[in-house]
Motif scaffolding. Structure first.
Motif, PDB file in Angstrom:
ATOM      1  N   ILE A  65       0.826  -1.209   0.000  1.00 33.67           N
ATOM      2  CA  ILE A  65       0.000   0.000   0.000  1.00 33.67           C
ATOM      3  C   ILE A  65       0.863   1.263   0.000  1.00 33.67           C
ATOM      4  N   HIS A  66       2.097   1.154   0.463  1.00 37.06           N
ATOM      5  CA  HIS A  66       2.988   2.318   0.474  1.00 37.06           C
ATOM      6  C   HIS A  66       3.309   2.805  -0.933  1.00 37.06           C
ATOM      7  N   ARG A  67       3.024   1.995  -1.929  1.00 36.38           N
ATOM      8  CA  ARG A  67       3.295   2.368  -3.316  1.00 36.38           C
ATOM      9  C   ARG A  67       2.116   3.107  -3.952  1.00 36.38           C
ATOM     10  N   ALA A  68       1.028   3.234  -3.210  1.00 31.01           N
ATOM     11  CA  ALA A  68      -0.149   3.930  -3.735  1.00 31.01           C
ATOM     12  C   ALA A  68       0.085   5.437  -3.764  1.00 31.01           C
ATOM     13  N   ASP A  69      -0.623   6.120  -4.660  1.00 31.23           N
ATOM     14  CA  ASP A  69      -0.583   7.577  -4.721  1.00 31.23           C
ATOM     15  C   ASP A  69      -1.608   8.200  -3.775  1.00 31.23           C
ATOM     16  N   SER A  70      -2.693   7.462  -3.505  1.00 32.10           N
ATOM     17  CA  SER A  70      -3.718   7.955  -2.579  1.00 32.10           C
ATOM     18  C   SER A  70      -4.414   6.774  -1.933  1.00 32.10           C
ATOM     19  N   VAL A  71      -4.946   7.020  -0.748  1.00 33.74           N
ATOM     20  CA  VAL A  71      -5.610   5.973   0.027  1.00 33.74           C
ATOM     21  C   VAL A  71      -6.842   6.568   0.707  1.00 33.74           C
ATOM     22  N   ALA A  72      -7.972   5.865   0.612  1.00 38.71           N
ATOM     23  CA  ALA A  72      -9.167   6.199   1.399  1.00 38.71           C
ATOM     24  C   ALA A  72      -9.219   5.250   2.586  1.00 38.71           C
ATOM     25  N   TRP A  73      -9.428   5.814   3.784  1.00 38.37           N
ATOM     26  CA  TRP A  73      -9.402   5.005   5.012  1.00 38.37           C
ATOM     27  C   TRP A  73     -10.462   5.552   5.959  1.00 38.37           C
ATOM     28  N   ASN A  74     -11.383   4.688   6.402  1.00 40.09           N
ATOM     29  CA  ASN A  74     -12.488   5.095   7.272  1.00 40.09           C
ATOM     30  C   ASN A  74     -12.335   4.525   8.685  1.00 40.09           C
ATOM     31  N   PRO A  75     -11.800   5.282   9.621  1.00 39.86           N
ATOM     32  CA  PRO A  75     -11.703   4.796  11.006  1.00 39.86           C
ATOM     33  C   PRO A  75     -13.058   4.559  11.678  1.00 39.86           C
ATOM     34  N   HIS A  76     -14.138   5.054  11.084  1.00 38.88           N
ATOM     35  CA  HIS A  76     -15.447   4.817  11.715  1.00 38.88           C
ATOM     36  C   HIS A  76     -15.935   3.387  11.485  1.00 38.88           C
TER      37      HIS A  76
END
Length: 471
Positions: A301-312
């Motif tokens: 995942i460190h190679r991604a340009d963007s990440v969506a992440w929902n802590p909820h």
């Protein structure tokens, strides 16, 4: 204007003093807080309580008395309305609420929401929201560390769907920056790629942004629901042969139905080869990054340009709490979304205006969603969050093994909707179902809440058997 006996009237309106009764308002807040404490918080983990008090829509309309009138309701009527709203709402904090990709209650996050609701802030400039801007900055920095980037940028958004749309627009802006001012005219046919198991927000975003749903190429998945990299390579080459302009690949870390994690490293190889932006929708599965045991699910995942992440979702930060994180730290987010509103983002302020982060957002008013995640993280520590992730996956593993051992459990064909109806009307639990790729309806079990125990897993199987015994 008429001034008479100390009363100032303008257009027939008396302007002296406030028009609200503070004492009555304070009393109302106190009494409703007692109701919330007794009926919601203290009953949150009580398995003897119902998950829901099911009523048909027309019946519920009558119970709630939804009509708004010319004159206000009495204090007691309002308290009763609050009681009714709680009684007939679904108790998502109940240990046997398994219906969605969120569940349970975190008390620290809840208190944070009480605070922000009382303060009613909007997060766009440091002068109007100093604490919450600093909190958001700190939380984004920590989330970026868990992704594995040395630096980056980000912003909290109203939902993972919006984060995915942000990422799609950002990737397009990076591909052709002139689109911000000149629009779509003269552009080649833009094409993006996503797993056939991706979230439906990808199609919505393509439609909303004018890319078009037909220009979303859906990539085949394996039997577990993971994107097949070889199929992605074929579709990229196909798009180029058609004369189209590929610009984005949307991978998924934790698909909505099967919970699959795409092979990010192999997908990243293809993106690097063809110069494509890699976005990872980790709205559901991103929280596995907190776990040293399960972070391998997001390897690459460190190679991604963007990440969506929902802590909820898995971390229980409370709806809504959703971040878009971007590897670029050159101001790409701001360049893409900035409108330079002179009444908000003046450059000659007396403090460091780099803290005025609101111009990175398509919103003006924006909630301080990072605060509930921050207060919860401060209370539990990273170790406490990691324990939540590990326990949720362990309970899921336990349920799988119990299903294997329990005689008579197999695909339930078309009885799933009937069982769902019975459990809703009984109020014993809530469990979602859906068809999938030609397969008929099956139950989708989601484990998140730390209030869930082994006994709840056993109850789930027993209750399905009980509700289906005559089918």
């Amino acid at each position: 204007m008429l001034q008479k006996k100390n009363a100032v009237l303008v257009d027939g309106v008396i302007l002296n003093g406030p028009i609200t009764d503070s004492k009555a308002g304070e009393k109302f807040v106190e009494e409703v807080c007692k109701i919330i404490m007794e009926e919601v918080i203290r009953k949150a983990d009580d398995v003897t309580e119902k998950v829901c008090e099911w009523r048909a829509p027309e019946t519920l309309k009558q119970i709630l008395d939804l009509e708004m009138r010319d004159t206000g309701e009495s204090h007691q009527k309002l308290l009763q309305l609050c009681q009714d709203v709680i009684q007939y709402s679904v108790k998502t904090s109940h240990p046997r609420f398994f219906n969605q990709l969120y569940a349970g209650i975190d008390y620290y996050s809840l208190v944070a929401r009480f605070i922000t609701e009382a303060l009613n802030p909007s997060v766009y400039t440091y002068e109007v929201s100093p604490v919450f801007l600093l909190v958001e900055e700190a939380v984004i920095k920590k989330m970026i560390e868990f992704i594995g980037w040395e630096e980056g940028d980000g912003i909290f958004n109203p939902g993972g769907s919006v984060s995915n749309m942000y990422a799609m627009n950002l990737a397009r802006y990076k591909f052709c920056p002139e689109i911000k001012e000149k629009g779509l005219s003269g552009l080649p046919r833009l094409v993006l790629f996503a797993s056939e198991e991706c979230h439906y927000s990808m199609k919505k975003a393509a439609s909303f942004l004018g890319i078009g749903t037909e220009n979303v190429y859906f990539i085949k998945t394996d039997e577990r629901g993971k994107m097949i990299p070889e199929e992605l390579e074929k579709q990229v080459q196909r798009a180029r042969k058609e004369g189209s302009a590929p610009f984005l690949v949307c991978a998924t870390a934790g698909t909505t139905v099967l919970g699959a994690f795409d092979p990010l490293d192999k997908i990243a190889d293809i993106c690097e080869k063809h110069g494509l932006w890699l976005h990872v929708d980790a709205s559901w599965g991103g929280s596995a990054l907190i776990s040293r045991k399960h972070c391998k699910l997001l390897h690459g995942i460190h190679r991604a340009d963007s990440v969506a992440w929902n802590p909820h979702k898995m971390l229980l930060a409370g709806i809504q709490c959703c971040a878009l994180l971007v590897k670029d730290n050159s101001g790409l987010l701001k360049k893409c979304y900035s409108a330079k509103a002179a009444y908000l983002f003046q450059q000659d302020k007396f403090y460091d205006v780099s803290y005025d982060t609101g111009d990175k957002s398509i919103q003006c008013s924006r909630r301080p969603d990072a605060f509930k995640f921050w207060l919860m993280w401060k209370a539990l520590g990273t170790a406490g969050l990691e324990e939540r992730v590990n326990r949720a996956l362990a309970l899921a593993r336990y349920l799988v093994e119990e299903i294997k051992k329990r005689e008579g459990f197999q695909l339930l064909l078309e009885v799933a909707p009937v069982i769902k109806e019975r459990m809703m009307k009984k109020g014993s639990m809530m469990l979602g179902y859906q068809p999938h790729q030609g397969k008929v309806n099956f139950f989708r079990q989601v484990v998140i809440s730390p209030q869930v125990s082994r006994e709840d897993m056993d109850f789930l199987l027993d209750e399905i058997e009980l509700l289906a015994k005559d089918l």
